[in-house]
Design an enzyme around this catalytic site. Structure first.
Site, PDB file in Angstrom:
ATOM      1  N   GLY A  16       0.832  -1.197   0.000  1.00  0.00           N
ATOM      2  CA  GLY A  16       0.000   0.000   0.000  1.00  0.00           C
ATOM      3  C   GLY A  16       0.865   1.244   0.000  1.00  0.00           C
ATOM      4  CE  LYS A  82       8.524  22.060  -3.654  1.00  0.00           C
ATOM      5  NZ  LYS A  82       9.022  20.668  -3.786  1.00  0.00           N
ATOM      6  N   PRO A 100      12.458  28.117  -8.509  1.00  0.00           N
ATOM      7  CG  PRO A 100      12.173  29.934  -9.960  1.00  0.00           C
ATOM      8  CD  PRO A 100      13.226  29.027  -9.372  1.00  0.00           C
ATOM      9  CB  VAL A 189       3.291 -11.922   0.619  1.00  0.00           C
ATOM     10  CG1 VAL A 189       3.817 -13.004  -0.325  1.00  0.00           C
ATOM     11  CG2 VAL A 189       2.387 -10.959  -0.148  1.00  0.00           C
TER      12      VAL A 189
END
Length: 507
Positions: A16, A82, A100, A189
């Site tokens: 996940g 951001k 930037p 698993v």
């Protein structure tokens, strides 16, 4: 024999976290209305790393692709805006520059703005390049606004990304994906099953004895690389001789400094420290080279520099920079840390996951798994990793931190051929070399070259079309235009509140 011509009908995502749920949410959209079962298998006993709390603007394309808004993500994952990254103490102690998400100045007559700026600089004008970038000026003043849909000129072109809590983002994606039909199974698993003749994976057996079969497997098991590395034995390409940091320690804290709309990277004696402002906390971490600093020393340095109260115990991470030699092998494709790792200096972790899933969408196999598809996937992935690696390497090689063993060694590195050529071409006369699958465009490279003072002595002679007086007036008008544009921007908190992205009033 593989079933060539028969379509994929089942996909199993093993693992996940951010990688697994990003893949699940996007694949569900890409395969909409097709009879494909997508299952995500997640072990409740395995803690995810939680990397990738800062992003680049491409993440907003991902939001659109899965049908969610920036406001939803910011609210659910307690995110912030951001506009770029501030680099402190990299060029030399006490110095800083900004990378930037925007353009510099206005090009004219087919000549890039930076050539006119170099001409002015040669004439004695020491106005920083950053003064001609709207994104930089907004960021350093704590201001944000949405980019204009049709800006009147290049001065108005900029973009923005997000910071968010990686754990909350993964849980948000899980709700989105499962709400649209992705099957979520919890389990660990116990065994991976392979076809005895072809070596292709056929399924996995869980510790409770249950089995899950699939046609296509996505390995999102993190550094373990359970399927690609562990089962199929695909080797790892080690780049630690180029990027020397191999450890990180992370520790969140309460807010203390300004609520900034940018990430901060500060160079330290044995590596660098990140600062990522979220709504509910500040993410901090020290990425360092274990050859020059112990774990205890790294923790002490990080803890001693926190701007607020620590909110958790230090979380240590060990890594080897590089990637799997083949990210797609047989019927397994690795994403995220299972595929490779490049330190988060330029916030590329989630971009590499995103581009991997998009690439799978473009090269989706049938059950015959034509080898040409895997070859192309692997070719592009290797190029993309190398391009990001070279951009990161430039930061280390160009440093001006004299007298510190790590940084002195970095300056003496022999650059990979393509990066060496790129730097040499720019330093010769301000020309950008552009390669296939570049993750960073010319303005990003320009911000690095200017920030580290890797500037050419000569500018494009076509820039002499304009006189010094004409350029002086034009540059003054550009600065004035940027100032006017900034008057339309808002303080960071107000921007988040107005787009509906605040999770609460705790910021």
């Amino acid at each position: 024999m593989r079933a060539a011509g028969q379509p994929i009908r089942s996909i199993l995502i093993v693992g996940g976290g951010t990688a697994g749920w990003m893949a699940a949410a996007l694949l569900e959209r890409l395969l909409d209305r097709q009879p494909v079962t997508i299952t995500l298998l997640e072990s409740p006993d395995i803690r995810t790393v939680g990397v990738g709390e800062a992003t680049v603007p491409a993440i907003r394309d991902y939001f659109r692709a899965i049908g969610v808004s920036e406001a939803e993500v910011l609210r659910e994952a307690k995110g912030t805006a951001k506009l770029g990254i501030e680099f402190r103490d990299w060029a030399r102690p006490g110095d800083s520059f900004f990378h930037p998400f925007g353009l510099y100045g206005i090009a004219s007559r087919g000549v890039g703005f930076h050539h006119y700026w170099l001409k002015r600089r040669a004439g004695g004008d020491q106005t920083p390049l950053a003064d001609y970038c709207l994104a930089t000026q907004m960021a350093l003043r704590g201001l944000v606004m949405p980019p204009a849909e049709n800006p009147p000129n290049d001065l108005g072109i900029f973009d923005w990304a997000v910071h968010f809590d990686a754990g909350l983002f993964a849980r948000f994606l899980a709700r989105v994906a499962t709400g649209r039909g992705v099957r979520h199974v919890e389990g660990t698993v116990a065994a991976v099953e392979q076809d005895g003749e072809s070596g292709f994976l056929t399924g996995v057996t869980l510790q409770d004895g249950s089995r899950i079969e699939a046609d296509l497997f996505l390995d999102c098991t993190g550094f373990r690389s359970l399927l690609l590395g562990g089962t199929l034995g695909v080797p790892y390409v080690d780049w630690s001789h180029l990027l020397p940091c191999d450890r990180a320690v992370a520790m969140p804290c309460t807010h203390g400094d300004a609520f900034t709309p940018y990430t901060r990277s500060t160079a330290l004696a044995a590596g660098w420290q990140w600062r990522i402002p979220l709504q509910h906390r500040v993410g901090n971490g020290y990425v360092y080279a274990s050859a020059h600093l112990s774990d205890d020393e790294a923790q002490a340095v990080l803890r001693g520099g926190l701007e607020g109260q620590a909110l958790a115990e230090p979380n240590f991470l060990r890594f080897t920079t590089g990637h799997r030699a083949r990210v797609w092998e047989k019927n397994v494709i690795a994403l995220g840390l299972s595929a490779g790792f490049l330190e988060p200096l330029e916030s590329t972790s989630l971009t590499l996951i995103q581009s991997g899933v998009e690439r799978l969408g473009n090269l989706m196999p049938d059950r015959g798994f034509a080898p040409e598809l895997a070859d192309e996937f692997n070719r592009i992935t290797a190029l993309e990793y190398a391009r990001v690696r070279d951009f990161l390497l430039l930061h280390y090689w160009a440093n001006g931190r004299v007298g510190e063993p790590l940084w002195d060694a970095c300056r003496s590195l022999a650059l990979p051929e393509e990066l060496a050529y790129k730097v040499a071409l720019f330093r010769s006369r301000g020309v950008f070399a552009r390669y296939e699958w570049e993750s960073f465009r010319d303005p990003s490279w320009l911000s690095m070259y200017a920030g580290f003072d890797l500037l050419p002595d000569r500018y494009d002679p076509l820039a002499d079309h304009f006189t010094d007086g004409e350029l002086e007036g034009a540059f003054a008008r550009m600065r004035e235009a940027i100032g006017r544009a900034m008057s339309l921007a808002q303080p960071h908190r107000d921007f988040l509140r107005d787009i509906g992205g605040l999770a609460g009033e705790g910021v």
